[in-house]
Enzyme design. Structure first.
Site, PDB file in Angstrom:
ATOM      1  N   HIS A 280       0.826  -1.218   0.000  1.00  0.00           N
ATOM      2  CA  HIS A 280       0.000   0.000   0.000  1.00  0.00           C
ATOM      3  C   HIS A 280       0.859   1.267   0.000  1.00  0.00           C
ATOM      4  O   HIS A 280       2.099   1.193   0.118  1.00  0.00           O
ATOM      5  CB  HIS A 280      -0.955  -0.006   1.207  1.00  0.00           C
ATOM      6  CG  HIS A 280      -0.276  -0.071   2.536  1.00  0.00           C
ATOM      7  ND1 HIS A 280       0.311   1.020   3.119  1.00  0.00           N
ATOM      8  CD2 HIS A 280      -0.119  -1.117   3.409  1.00  0.00           C
ATOM      9  CE1 HIS A 280       0.818   0.655   4.298  1.00  0.00           C
ATOM     10  NE2 HIS A 280       0.577  -0.630   4.496  1.00  0.00           N
ATOM     11  N   CYS A 296       3.300  -5.131   6.544  1.00  0.00           N
ATOM     12  CA  CYS A 296       2.886  -4.726   5.196  1.00  0.00           C
ATOM     13  C   CYS A 296       4.071  -4.180   4.410  1.00  0.00           C
ATOM     14  O   CYS A 296       5.131  -3.901   4.977  1.00  0.00           O
ATOM     15  CB  CYS A 296       1.803  -3.646   5.285  1.00  0.00           C
ATOM     16  SG  CYS A 296       0.226  -4.293   5.838  1.00  0.00           S
TER      17      CYS A 296
END
Lengths: 497, 128
Positions: A280, A296
């Site tokens: 992201h 992440c």
């Protein structure tokens, strides 16, 4: 033919003069000079012979000749002679050495997209850019699509927040591709880079981006995965573990964070099939190149947009951790190391050592073990030749491209002008100007952005954060300063309400 | 007889006179002796004066020498004191330099620590 005899530092000189100089005033002056028994003779050959041979001056003449012969023409040396133009010599042709032509600085360099030759594993070129006062390595990193730790490793003696002006910062824009199948997305956690391979017929190209990865406590997962779904302006559903952490820090989070500047996922998200792991964007762009996530993979906002647009769902994603990389380019063998000796990964090192031994056994590709040792010790994260070709091993900086410094670094946080109506926070009052500048830089690179500047007095340097539009904004910023940077700021009311 | 007496008398008188009175030679002798004496006296006086002068000069010399010696001794003492002082100061300076170096080291360590701390804090601040 006329001649002038003049003295010339003790020797007689017979100068052939252009006829035009005997005309007019100059000629008369010379005659008068002569008659005044001045220190110049102006004669013609006819007069000379008449005077000498038709008179009883012979003895005198011979005496003179003898005298002259013996003594040289001892005519007065300081005779006030009109300066005659000396016969012009052709000026010697001095071939002026041309200054070595300065190589024009390159304005741009490829940062993300590279063609990949079949036999090669190394892409890109190393570059360097001149530092100016006020620059920071995070700004340079972002402009050149590099991670902060990668730039720091390439410039080990440079201060990240206040690098010395005039020095060259090395930009590690050369990469050894991970030792895996070149397909889809490959992430090397050790190098903190994402490689997106694209095949076009017979040619292969790679687009690479710097990434932020998980911490030691919450590392990013490794293995084969794929993109399950994509989302523009994603909502963040806060995982329980992260909510716990925030609560402990006195910064409780809401269970759901909607899209916007406070959303840590940024504007784009690619959801991996492994639950809770995403690729992201971020609202903290200066975390790229750091181990700062909860597992992440983060990209700069400008990079995630490109990746999002060029990555279809179901794209394979392979996450590996390869701190020691070996690659070939143009017959040379290169090595890239991302772990210092203190952080040695024994398993990975054994693998790479076996590979090096195998390469060394090949007759035409001898390994320079000294260079290997040096590369391992320095761990600068840049490909360095270690043998196999004509190029000198260990010379990692050979062929470095010097870049023209951009007028403005992309994404560099801007500080709004001082506003009398604005709210401010006195973050610190420091004696050392450099410390104050560093602190201001650290505050400026927070995400979301907190503007900060240094106001200097004679013996103190105040770090002021702001302006903020209202008390609430100022309080929020003060809270962030306290929780994130452990700074006890003092709120400053507007000078004019 | 008288005549002879007179003669004898006169002769005697003359003889006595001559015997009693100094002759010119005697006078000269005396004078010469006197001169000699006076010369000797003068010599002696001169010698005495010279001796006195010499003694005075010697006294002065000795005093000067004493003074010089004193001055030299003072100088030497002064130089020694200065040397000692310089040594002390050098020692102090060395101590101060050491202290400064220590302080610089401490400062560097503190700065490094600060930088590390700032780095850690920055990294922490970059988490979600």
């Amino acid at each position: 033919m006329r001649y002038i005899m003049t003295s010339d530092r003790g020797g007689s000189v017979r100068k052939r003069c252009p006829a035009r100089q005997y005309d007019g005033k100059l000629y008369e002056k010379m005659i008068s000079d002569f008659s005044d028994d001045n220190k110049m003779f102006f004669l013609t050959p006819g007069r000379i012979s008449a005077r000498i041979f038709a008179s009883d001056r012979r003895p005198l003449f011979f005496a003179f000749v003898l005298f002259t012969f013996l003594y040289g023409c001892a005519l007065p040396r300081n005779a006030p002679v009109e300066p005659f133009p000396a016969p012009r010599r052709p000026e010697p042709k001095i071939e002026q050495k041309k200054a070595p032509e300065e190589k024009p600085l390159e304005e741009n360099i490829e940062r993300n997209d590279f063609p990949v030759a079949k036999e090669d594993d190394v892409v890109g070129r190393l570059a360097a850019v001149r530092i100016e006062k006020g620059d920071t390595l995070p700004d340079i990193s972002r402009h050149f699509s590099l991670g902060i730790d990668a730039v720091r490793a390439a410039n080990p003696v440079m201060d990240i927040w206040a690098p010395e002006a005039g020095k060259q910062a090395v930009l590690p824009l050369s990469f050894i591709l991970p030792d895996v199948q070149r397909k889809g997305i490959v992430i090397n956690l050790a190098a903190m880079r994402l490689f997106q391979f694209k095949e076009d017929g017979n040619s292969l190209s790679v687009t690479t981006y710097p990434i932020g990865v998980g911490t030691e406590e919450r590392p990013s997962p490794t293995g084969q995965m794929y993109i399950e779904r994509k989302m523009y302006r994603p909502t963040w559903y806060v995982p329980a573990s992260i909510a716990d952490d925030h609560r402990k820090r006195g910064d409780p989070l809401p269970p759901i964070v909607p899209p916007g500047p406070m959303n840590p996922l940024g504007e784009y998200a690619l959801y991996l099939n492994k639950s809770s792991y995403l690729i992201h964007g971020t609202n903290k762009p200066y975390s790229i190149g750091l181990r700062a996530t909860n597992g992440c993979i983060r990209l700069y906002p400008e990079d995630i947009r490109k990746l999002y647009e060029s990555t279809p769902v179901k794209t394979p994603v392979l996450i590996v951790n390869q701190p020691y990389l070996i690659g070939h380019r143009d017959g040379m063998i290169y090595m890239e190391v991302h772990l210092t000796p203190a952080e040695l990964d024994a398993e990975a090192f054994d693998k790479v050592y076996a590979k090096l031994k195998y390469l060394d056994r090949k007759r035409d590709r001898r390994i320079d073990w000294k260079a290997v040792k040096r590369v391992l010790a320095e761990a600068r994260g840049i490909p360095v030749p270690i043998g196999g070709g004509q190029k000198q091993s260990g010379k990692d900086m050979a062929g470095i491209v010097e870049l023209k410094r951009p007028d403005k670094f992309y994404g560099k946080p801007e500080i709004p002008e001082w506003q009398i109506e604005g709210w401010y926070i006195l973050a610190a009052d420091l004696r050392n100007e450099k410390d104050a500048a560093k602190l201001a830089a650290v505050i400026n690179h927070q995400g979301p952005h907190i503007p900060a500047r240094v106001l200097s007095k004679t013996d103190s340097h105040r770090v002021i954060a702001g302006p903020f539009n209202n008390l609430n904004e100022a309080r929020q910023a003060a809270k962030r300063l306290k929780i994130d940077l452990e700074i006890e700021g003092i709120l400053m009311e507007p000078a004019r309400k | 007889m008288r005549k002879s007496l007179w003669a004898i008398l006169i002769m005697s008188f003359i003889a006595f006179t001559l015997a009693g009175c100094a002759t010119t030679r005697d006078l000269e002798k005396v004078q010469a002796q006197e001169k000699q004496t006076s010369a000797k006296a003068e010599q002696a006086l001169q010698a005495a004066q010279d001796a006195q002068a010499a003694a005075t000069a010697a006294k002065v010399d000795t005093a000067a020498q004493l003074e010089q010696a004193n001055a030299a001794a003072m100088k030497a003492a002064d130089a020694a004191a200065r040397a000692e002082n310089a040594l002390k100061m050098a020692e102090e300076r060395a101590k101060m330099a050491e202290e400064r170096a220590k302080m610089a080291e401490e400062k560097t360590a503190a700065a490094e620590e600060k930088a590390e701390k700032a780095d850690v804090i920055f990294r922490k601040s970059m988490k979600k």
